[in-house]
Write a protein that holds these residues in place. Structure first.
Motif, PDB file in Angstrom:
ATOM      1  N   ARG A   1       7.483   2.603  -9.372  1.00 30.27           N
ATOM      2  CA  ARG A   1       7.138   2.034  -8.067  1.00 30.27           C
ATOM      3  C   ARG A   1       8.135   2.491  -7.011  1.00 30.27           C
ATOM      4  NH1 ARG A   1       4.928  -3.984  -7.186  1.00 30.27           N
ATOM      5  NH2 ARG A   1       3.320  -2.910  -8.428  1.00 30.27           N
ATOM      6  N   ARG A   2       7.595   2.833  -5.851  1.00 28.67           N
ATOM      7  CA  ARG A   2       8.425   3.171  -4.694  1.00 28.67           C
ATOM      8  C   ARG A   2       8.095   2.202  -3.577  1.00 28.67           C
ATOM      9  NH1 ARG A   2       9.434   9.093  -1.919  1.00 28.67           N
ATOM     10  NH2 ARG A   2      10.611   8.333  -0.105  1.00 28.67           N
ATOM     11  N   GLU A   3       9.108   1.473  -3.125  1.00 33.96           N
ATOM     12  CA  GLU A   3       8.943   0.573  -1.988  1.00 33.96           C
ATOM     13  C   GLU A   3       8.963   1.400  -0.712  1.00 33.96           C
ATOM     14  OE1 GLU A   3       8.287  -2.559  -2.308  1.00 33.96           O
ATOM     15  OE2 GLU A   3       8.791  -2.900  -4.419  1.00 33.96           O
ATOM     16  N   LEU A   4       7.946   1.222   0.119  1.00 30.35           N
ATOM     17  CA  LEU A   4       7.828   1.996   1.348  1.00 30.35           C
ATOM     18  C   LEU A   4       8.385   1.259   2.557  1.00 30.35           C
ATOM     19  CD1 LEU A   4       4.185   3.350   0.894  1.00 30.35           C
ATOM     20  CD2 LEU A   4       6.321   4.562   0.423  1.00 30.35           C
TER      21      LEU A   4
ATOM     22  N   ALA B   1       4.908  -2.671   1.889  1.00 27.43           N
ATOM     23  CA  ALA B   1       4.041  -1.665   1.262  1.00 27.43           C
ATOM     24  C   ALA B   1       4.763  -0.981   0.109  1.00 27.43           C
ATOM     25  CB  ALA B   1       3.611  -0.623   2.297  1.00 27.43           C
ATOM     26  N   TRP B   2       3.975  -0.537  -0.883  1.00 27.06           N
ATOM     27  CA  TRP B   2       4.543   0.180  -2.022  1.00 27.06           C
ATOM     28  C   TRP B   2       3.492   1.098  -2.632  1.00 27.06           C
ATOM     29  CZ3 TRP B   2       1.577  -0.896  -6.205  1.00 27.06           C
ATOM     30  CH2 TRP B   2       0.966  -2.163  -6.291  1.00 27.06           C
TER      31      TRP B   2
ATOM     32  N   ASP C   1       2.703   2.919  -6.614  1.00 27.41           N
ATOM     33  CA  ASP C   1       3.004   3.153  -8.029  1.00 27.41           C
ATOM     34  C   ASP C   1       2.435   4.506  -8.418  1.00 27.41           C
ATOM     35  OD1 ASP C   1       4.223   0.703  -8.354  1.00 27.41           O
ATOM     36  OD2 ASP C   1       2.545  -0.224  -9.430  1.00 27.41           O
TER      37      ASP C   1
ATOM     38  N   ASP D   1      -3.117  -8.275   2.121  1.00 29.33           N
ATOM     39  CA  ASP D   1      -2.580  -7.319   1.159  1.00 29.33           C
ATOM     40  C   ASP D   1      -3.652  -7.031   0.109  1.00 29.33           C
ATOM     41  OD1 ASP D   1      -0.234  -7.498   2.541  1.00 29.33           O
ATOM     42  OD2 ASP D   1       0.955  -8.299   0.881  1.00 29.33           O
TER      43      ASP D   1
ATOM     44  N   GLY E   1       0.332  -3.866  -1.778  1.00 28.45           N
ATOM     45  CA  GLY E   1       0.970  -4.685  -0.760  1.00 28.45           C
ATOM     46  C   GLY E   1       0.283  -4.511   0.583  1.00 28.45           C
TER      47      GLY E   1
ATOM     48  N   CYS F   1       0.140  -1.828   2.307  1.00 25.46           N
ATOM     49  CA  CYS F   1       0.052  -0.387   2.548  1.00 25.46           C
ATOM     50  C   CYS F   1      -1.112  -0.007   3.463  1.00 25.46           C
ATOM     51  CB  CYS F   1      -0.056   0.363   1.219  1.00 25.46           C
ATOM     52  SG  CYS F   1       0.312   2.129   1.335  1.00 25.46           S
TER      53      CYS F   1
ATOM     54  N   TRP G   1       0.700   1.264   6.758  1.00 25.99           N
ATOM     55  CA  TRP G   1       0.866   2.703   6.540  1.00 25.99           C
ATOM     56  C   TRP G   1      -0.503   3.377   6.634  1.00 25.99           C
ATOM     57  CZ3 TRP G   1       5.303   5.621   4.615  1.00 25.99           C
ATOM     58  CH2 TRP G   1       6.489   4.873   4.670  1.00 25.99           C
TER      59      TRP G   1
END
Length: 204
Positions: A23-26, A30-31, A33, A135, A174, A176, A180
Motif C-alpha cells: 500500500r502507498r498512502e497518497l 487516498a491510497w 494497493d 470513500d 479511500g 482517491c 485524486w
C-alpha cells in the motif's frame, strides 16, 4: 499476441492470494494497493476477453463535433456472468479481502481494450455516483502489454506513476476518486492491453 507474456509466474496460494499487497498512502485520505503478477492464467484471460467481450466504440462531444473515444469498452453489470472464471474468482477474492474496509462487495466489472499506444484515457476520477461524496474503491486488473497508470492530486501537485504489467492488480481506495485523478496516457508504441475495473454498485 504482441505483448510479452510472463514466462514464469510466481506461485500463489489458490492463485489469488492478497498477502503480497503493498500500500502507498497518497495523502488526503487516498491510497493505492499494488500486487504484481496477481492474476493466474493471465494469457488465457487476455485471449478470452479479446475474443468474447462484446466490445463497442463510443463517441463523445468535443466542442462542436463528435469524436471517437480512444479505446473499446464494455461493462458487466450486477449479476451478469463474467467471460472468464478466473475473473469471477478474482472479484470474490477482492470482495472478501476488502470487505472490512469497503463494507460492501465489488459488483460490476468495466472493461477497456487499449488496442495500441494511441488508445488512452484522459485525467478523471470515478465520481459519477457515490464516488463523488463517499470513500470507495476501484480494483483494476491489467492483462496484456504494460501501460503506465498516472495519478495526480486534484488541483495540482506531484504525480505518481505505476506501470501495470501482465496480470498486475492495482486498487485505488479511500478518497482517491474525489481527491485524486488518474489517466492512461498515449505512448509512442505499445501492444494490446485490457483492463478490468471491479467496482461496488453505484460507482462509475
Amino acid at each position: 499476441m504482441d505483448y510479452q507474456s510472463t514466462l514464469f509466474e510466481a506461485p500463489v496460494a489458490d492463485g489469488l492470494s492478497l498477502a503480497g499487497l503493498t500500500r502507498r498512502e497518497l495523502g488526503q485520505g487516498a491510497w493505492v494497493d499494488v500486487a504484481r503478477t496477481w492474476l493466474p492464467e493471465a494469457d488465457d484471460v487476455f485471449a478470452t476477453l479479446a475474443r468474447e467481450v462484446p466490445w463497442r466504440a463510443e463517441k463523445r462531444q468535443m466542442y462542436d463535433r463528435l469524436v471517437d473515444v480512444p479505446r473499446l469498452v464494455h461493462t458487466y453489470m450486477v449479476d451478469e456472468p463474467l467471460p472468464h472464471p478466473v475473473l469471477e474468482r478474482a472479484r470474490e477474492a477482492l470482495s472478501d479481502h476488502y470487505l472490512p474496509e469497503l463494507l460492501e462487495r465489488f459488483r460490476t466489472a468495466g472493461c477497456c481494450y487499449y488496442r495500441d499506444g494511441r488508445d488512452s484515457v484522459a485525467w478523471h476520477g470515478d465520481t459519477i455516483g457515490r464516488g463523488s461524496t463517499h470513500d470507495t474503491m476501484v480494483a483494476i486488473v491489467s492483462v496484456g502489454d504494460p501501460r503506465r497508470l498516472q495519478l495526480r492530486p486534484r488541483g495540482g501537485g506531484e504525480s505518481v506513476s505505476v506501470e501495470m504489467g501482465h496480470g498486475d492488480l492495482l486498487v485505488m481506495g479511500g478518497s482517491c476518486q474525489r481527491t485524486w485523478e488518474h489517466a492512461v496516457p498515449k505512448v509512442a508504441a505499445a501492444g494490446p492491453r485490457i483492463s478490468v475495473q471491479f467496482r461496488p454498485f453505484g460507482v462509475f
